[in-house]
Design an enzyme around this catalytic site. Structure first.
Site, PDB file in Angstrom:
ATOM      1  N   TYR A 161      -9.549   4.304   8.018  1.00 32.87           N
ATOM      2  CA  TYR A 161      -9.789   4.552   9.439  1.00 32.87           C
ATOM      3  C   TYR A 161     -10.888   5.610   9.558  1.00 32.87           C
ATOM      4  O   TYR A 161     -10.835   6.633   8.868  1.00 32.87           O
ATOM      5  CB  TYR A 161      -8.524   5.105  10.098  1.00 32.87           C
ATOM      6  CG  TYR A 161      -7.391   4.129  10.251  1.00 32.87           C
ATOM      7  CD1 TYR A 161      -6.502   3.886   9.202  1.00 32.87           C
ATOM      8  CD2 TYR A 161      -7.184   3.445  11.450  1.00 32.87           C
ATOM      9  CE1 TYR A 161      -5.445   2.987   9.353  1.00 32.87           C
ATOM     10  CE2 TYR A 161      -6.122   2.555  11.601  1.00 32.87           C
ATOM     11  CZ  TYR A 161      -5.273   2.335  10.553  1.00 32.87           C
ATOM     12  OH  TYR A 161      -4.223   1.453  10.701  1.00 32.87           O
ATOM     13  N   HIS A 177       0.845  -1.197   0.000  1.00 34.60           N
ATOM     14  CA  HIS A 177       0.000   0.000   0.000  1.00 34.60           C
ATOM     15  C   HIS A 177       0.877   1.242   0.000  1.00 34.60           C
ATOM     16  O   HIS A 177       1.879   1.299   0.710  1.00 34.60           O
ATOM     17  CB  HIS A 177      -0.872   0.032   1.260  1.00 34.60           C
ATOM     18  CG  HIS A 177      -1.898  -1.050   1.332  1.00 34.60           C
ATOM     19  ND1 HIS A 177      -3.212  -0.877   0.967  1.00 34.60           N
ATOM     20  CD2 HIS A 177      -1.781  -2.343   1.731  1.00 34.60           C
ATOM     21  CE1 HIS A 177      -3.872  -2.006   1.143  1.00 34.60           C
ATOM     22  NE2 HIS A 177      -3.033  -2.924   1.605  1.00 34.60           N
ATOM     23  N   LYS A 231       1.028  -1.252  15.336  1.00 37.29           N
ATOM     24  CA  LYS A 231       2.429  -1.281  15.775  1.00 37.29           C
ATOM     25  C   LYS A 231       2.822  -2.540  16.540  1.00 37.29           C
ATOM     26  O   LYS A 231       4.011  -2.815  16.696  1.00 37.29           O
ATOM     27  CB  LYS A 231       2.712  -0.060  16.665  1.00 37.29           C
ATOM     28  CG  LYS A 231       2.650   1.254  15.915  1.00 37.29           C
ATOM     29  CD  LYS A 231       3.654   1.308  14.775  1.00 37.29           C
ATOM     30  CE  LYS A 231       3.508   2.568  13.942  1.00 37.29           C
ATOM     31  NZ  LYS A 231       4.202   2.423  12.642  1.00 37.29           N
ATOM     32  N   TYR A 256       3.510   6.082  10.622  1.00 31.06           N
ATOM     33  CA  TYR A 256       2.676   4.913  10.317  1.00 31.06           C
ATOM     34  C   TYR A 256       3.487   3.857   9.542  1.00 31.06           C
ATOM     35  O   TYR A 256       3.424   2.668   9.847  1.00 31.06           O
ATOM     36  CB  TYR A 256       1.453   5.325   9.490  1.00 31.06           C
ATOM     37  CG  TYR A 256       0.431   4.206   9.332  1.00 31.06           C
ATOM     38  CD1 TYR A 256       0.505   3.321   8.258  1.00 31.06           C
ATOM     39  CD2 TYR A 256      -0.584   4.034  10.266  1.00 31.06           C
ATOM     40  CE1 TYR A 256      -0.408   2.296   8.119  1.00 31.06           C
ATOM     41  CE2 TYR A 256      -1.517   3.000  10.123  1.00 31.06           C
ATOM     42  CZ  TYR A 256      -1.420   2.140   9.051  1.00 31.06           C
ATOM     43  OH  TYR A 256      -2.329   1.099   8.921  1.00 31.06           O
ATOM     44  N   PRO A 278      -4.169  -1.438  18.889  1.00 31.32           N
ATOM     45  CA  PRO A 278      -3.883  -1.776  17.488  1.00 31.32           C
ATOM     46  C   PRO A 278      -4.132  -0.633  16.493  1.00 31.32           C
ATOM     47  O   PRO A 278      -3.859  -0.772  15.321  1.00 31.32           O
ATOM     48  CB  PRO A 278      -4.794  -2.964  17.208  1.00 31.32           C
ATOM     49  CG  PRO A 278      -5.820  -2.945  18.268  1.00 31.32           C
ATOM     50  CD  PRO A 278      -5.244  -2.253  19.442  1.00 31.32           C
TER      51      PRO A 278
HETATM   52  P1  FAS Z   1       2.599 -13.336  21.216  1.00 29.45           P
HETATM   53  O1  FAS Z   1       1.737 -13.086  22.380  1.00 29.45           O
HETATM   54  O2  FAS Z   1       2.147 -13.305  19.831  1.00 29.45           O
HETATM   55  O3  FAS Z   1       3.439 -14.690  21.411  1.00 29.45           O
HETATM   56  C1  FAS Z   1       3.882 -15.100  22.703  1.00 29.45           C
HETATM   57  C2  FAS Z   1       3.961 -16.623  22.697  1.00 29.45           C
HETATM   58  O4  FAS Z   1       4.468 -17.036  23.969  1.00 29.45           O
HETATM   59  C3  FAS Z   1       2.591 -17.254  22.513  1.00 29.45           C
HETATM   60  O5  FAS Z   1       2.641 -18.232  21.503  1.00 29.45           O
HETATM   61  C4  FAS Z   1       2.281 -17.863  23.892  1.00 29.45           C
HETATM   62  O6  FAS Z   1       1.554 -19.070  23.801  1.00 29.45           O
HETATM   63  C5  FAS Z   1       3.668 -18.115  24.438  1.00 29.45           C
HETATM   64  N1  FAS Z   1       3.740 -18.103  25.906  1.00 29.45           N
HETATM   65  C6  FAS Z   1       3.071 -17.292  26.757  1.00 29.45           C
HETATM   66  N2  FAS Z   1       3.403 -17.589  28.033  1.00 29.45           N
HETATM   67  C7  FAS Z   1       4.305 -18.602  27.981  1.00 29.45           C
HETATM   68  C8  FAS Z   1       5.025 -19.347  28.950  1.00 29.45           C
HETATM   69  N3  FAS Z   1       4.876 -19.099  30.260  1.00 29.45           N
HETATM   70  N4  FAS Z   1       5.854 -20.321  28.525  1.00 29.45           N
HETATM   71  C9  FAS Z   1       6.014 -20.586  27.202  1.00 29.45           C
HETATM   72  N5  FAS Z   1       5.369 -19.914  26.221  1.00 29.45           N
HETATM   73  C10 FAS Z   1       4.528 -18.936  26.622  1.00 29.45           C
HETATM   74  N6  FAS Z   1      -1.054  -6.084  16.512  1.00 29.45           N
HETATM   75  C11 FAS Z   1      -1.209  -5.345  15.405  1.00 29.45           C
HETATM   76  O7  FAS Z   1      -0.240  -4.737  14.938  1.00 29.45           O
HETATM   77  N7  FAS Z   1      -2.442  -5.257  14.784  1.00 29.45           N
HETATM   78  C12 FAS Z   1      -3.540  -5.934  15.256  1.00 29.45           C
HETATM   79  O8  FAS Z   1      -4.635  -5.849  14.704  1.00 29.45           O
HETATM   80  C13 FAS Z   1      -3.410  -6.737  16.407  1.00 29.45           C
HETATM   81  N8  FAS Z   1      -4.481  -7.449  16.895  1.00 29.45           N
HETATM   82  C14 FAS Z   1      -4.322  -8.198  18.042  1.00 29.45           C
HETATM   83  C15 FAS Z   1      -5.391  -8.937  18.587  1.00 29.45           C
HETATM   84  C16 FAS Z   1      -5.236  -9.673  19.767  1.00 29.45           C
HETATM   85  C17 FAS Z   1      -6.412 -10.445  20.348  1.00 29.45           C
HETATM   86  C18 FAS Z   1      -3.977  -9.691  20.427  1.00 29.45           C
HETATM   87  C19 FAS Z   1      -3.789 -10.458  21.731  1.00 29.45           C
HETATM   88  C20 FAS Z   1      -2.915  -8.988  19.893  1.00 29.45           C
HETATM   89  C21 FAS Z   1      -3.068  -8.242  18.694  1.00 29.45           C
HETATM   90  N9  FAS Z   1      -2.010  -7.529  18.126  1.00 29.45           N
HETATM   91  C22 FAS Z   1      -2.139  -6.777  17.013  1.00 29.45           C
HETATM   92  C23 FAS Z   1      -0.720  -7.552  18.724  1.00 29.45           C
HETATM   93  C24 FAS Z   1      -0.049  -8.828  18.319  1.00 29.45           C
HETATM   94  O9  FAS Z   1       0.048  -8.898  16.935  1.00 29.45           O
HETATM   95  C25 FAS Z   1       1.286  -8.840  19.023  1.00 29.45           C
HETATM   96  O10 FAS Z   1       1.929  -7.588  18.922  1.00 29.45           O
HETATM   97  C26 FAS Z   1       2.201  -9.914  18.502  1.00 29.45           C
HETATM   98  O11 FAS Z   1       1.524 -11.136  18.544  1.00 29.45           O
HETATM   99  C27 FAS Z   1       3.451  -9.894  19.377  1.00 29.45           C
HETATM  100  O12 FAS Z   1       4.169 -11.043  19.145  1.00 29.45           O
HETATM  101  P2  FAS Z   1       4.940 -11.761  20.354  1.00 29.45           P
HETATM  102  O13 FAS Z   1       5.711 -10.751  21.091  1.00 29.45           O
HETATM  103  O14 FAS Z   1       5.612 -12.939  19.751  1.00 29.45           O
HETATM  104  O15 FAS Z   1       3.809 -12.205  21.383  1.00 29.45           O
HETATM  105  C1  PHB Z   2      -5.606  -5.496  10.613  1.00 30.65           C
HETATM  106  O1  PHB Z   2      -5.605  -5.675   9.374  1.00 30.65           O
HETATM  107  O2  PHB Z   2      -5.879  -6.419  11.424  1.00 30.65           O
HETATM  108  C2  PHB Z   2      -5.246  -4.136  11.159  1.00 30.65           C
HETATM  109  C3  PHB Z   2      -4.848  -3.138  10.289  1.00 30.65           C
HETATM  110  C4  PHB Z   2      -4.529  -1.886  10.796  1.00 30.65           C
HETATM  111  C5  PHB Z   2      -4.626  -1.657  12.167  1.00 30.65           C
HETATM  112  C6  PHB Z   2      -5.033  -2.678  13.044  1.00 30.65           C
HETATM  113  C7  PHB Z   2      -5.354  -3.919  12.531  1.00 30.65           C
HETATM  114  O3  PHB Z   2      -4.316  -0.433  12.673  1.00 30.65           O
END
Ligand code: FAS
Ligand code: PHB
Length: 391
Positions: A200, A72, A296, A384, A292
């Protein structure tokens, strides 16, 4: 077991770190609490900053991203009944971003791990960090009812907000900063053609966002109350609110259809300092959480891992520990920049519970200023798309 770097968590941060270390000839063992399929079933982020794209490309993780991702040149904003306003990131700062789902990135990371027969232990319980201040830190865990221990030079907590690594940093050392937002996001996935651009929306009813995963998979969000649950949001109610908040022109372009996934996520900002304690490092959501709105979260996980893999490579290649010693302050500069930007976008685009007509007008006036000022647009565009990594 014995390795150079013991990594807790096989989400994006942990599995990317393991991949990058392997490319530098550094051994690691990854210990993950969930099953492989549980990690792969998560639906999360959808936007990669261009710096993240380049990290994945340099790591040989770009084939599917380039084939299935969508580049994009900018994103659009709608507010106050106006036509959509496009923030042209390419024109302002010569950069882009990529729509590529975190789920696909995770699949690519696990596929690469399989190729190199990576040591990833899934379904590990009771993970604990030991002796982080010593030169022989270790982690213990149970898998299949058997107690295991991994001795390492370094331990890296990539285990998310609820993980085991951050609690291993004593309260006398750890400082945390937190902000809860008084609303959540209701997100749906639908097998419908998405809008061409990310849009947005600021609307008196609340925030909305149109995003995408592929030409036949759309991702949409509407701001909702923290008291809402999924039973309150039929597909019909969702589509009606989404198209209202996007405005008649953009809303009229939305192709609706049955939701194949629906979830509510709370919004919060969280930062833990420092991101190092002795020979224990924390990265990704283990160290910080952002709303979100600024897309970031995943990108900060990638930037932390980029800094830490560079630091560990310099250590093992030539005994140069400068990047290791500077990891926490360097990573936190980028974290706080993204936390502030995510707070700014969230504050600008959402409707707050006690918000008055004055507050709504002030938000719209700031958006009008953004539309009128190339400088304001350039500032938003560069943040961004992602600021350059520190050298
Ligand atoms: P994660 O949380 O992805 O990974 C951590 C891993 O550690 C998991 O697999 C977990 O099972 C494991 N773990 C936890 N405790 C443990 C333990 N005690 N022992 C061993 N393993 C353990 N970011 C965006 O940019 N845009 C979005 O739209 C967006 N939507 C999201 C929606 C939700 C519901 C959530 C929760 C997050 C969202 N995020 C979004 C943020 C998300 O993308 C995170 O920034 C990203 O997953 C970060 O990656 P990790 O740091 O690897 O953490
Ligand atoms: C998404 O595609 O899930 C998304 C995109 C932009 C955002 C948050 C989530 O700021």
């Amino acid at each position: 077991m014995r390795t150079q770097v013991a990594i807790i968590g096989a989400g994006p941060a942990g599995s990317l770190l393991s991949h990058l270390l392997h490319r530098s000839g550094i051994d690691s063992i990854v210990v993950e609490r969930s099953s492989r399929n549980h990690v792969l079933d998560r639906i999360r982020a959808g936007v990669l900053e261009w710096g993240s794209v380049e990290v994945l490309r340099a790591a040989g993780l770009d084939a599917r991203m380039d084939a299935e991702g969508h580049v994009h040149d900018g994103a659009a904003l709608v507010w106050g009944g106006r036509e959509a306003f496009f923030i042209d990131i390419n024109r302002h700062v010569g950069s882009h971003f990529m729509s590529y789902g975190q789920t696909k990135m995770q699949e690519d990371l696990y596929a690469a791990a399989d190729v190199r027969h990576a040591a990833i232990v899934f379904e590990a319980a009771n993970v604990e960090v030991h002796n982080p201040l010593s030169d022989r830190p270790s982690i213990t865990f149970d898998v299949g009812g058997i107690a295991e221990r991994v001795d390492a030079d370094y331990v890296v907590g990539c285990d998310g907000y609820h993980g085991a690594a951050r609690p291993a940093i004593p309260d006398t050392v750890l400082r945390t900063f937190e902000k809860e937002y008084p609303f959540g996001w209701l997100g749906i996935m639908s097998e419908t053609p998405p809008l061409p651009d990310l849009v947005y929306a600021n609307h008196a009813n609340g925030f909305a966002l149109a995003s995408q995963r592929n030409p036949m998979l759309s991702r949409y969000y509407v701001q909702c109350s923290l008291d809402d649950d999924l039973a309150d949001w039929s597909d019909d109610r969702f589509w009606s609110e989404l198209t209202t908040r996007l405005g008649s022109t953009v809303g009229g372009q939305v192709v609706t259809g049955p939701s194949i996934e629906k979830s509510i996520a709370p919004l919060r900002s969280f930062v833990a300092e420092p991101m190092r304690y002795g020979n224990l490092f924390i990265a990704g959501d283990a160290a910080h959480i952002v709303p979100p709105t600024g897309a970031k979260g995943l990108n900060l996980a990638i930037s932390d891992v980029h800094y830490l893999s560079r630091a560990l490579t310099a250590h093992y290649d030539g005994g140069d520990d400068e990047y290791l010693d500077r990891y926490s302050e360097m990573a936190l500069r980028r974290v706080w920049s993204a936390v502030r930007f995510s707070w700014w976008m969230t504050t600008l685009l959402h409707r707050f519970p006690e918000q008055t007509a004055f507050d709504q007008r002030a938000q719209e006036a700031e958006l009008d200023y953004l539309a009128s000022s190339m400088h304001a647009q350039a500032a938003m565009a560069e943040q961004y798309a992602g600021l350059p990594f520190e050298s």
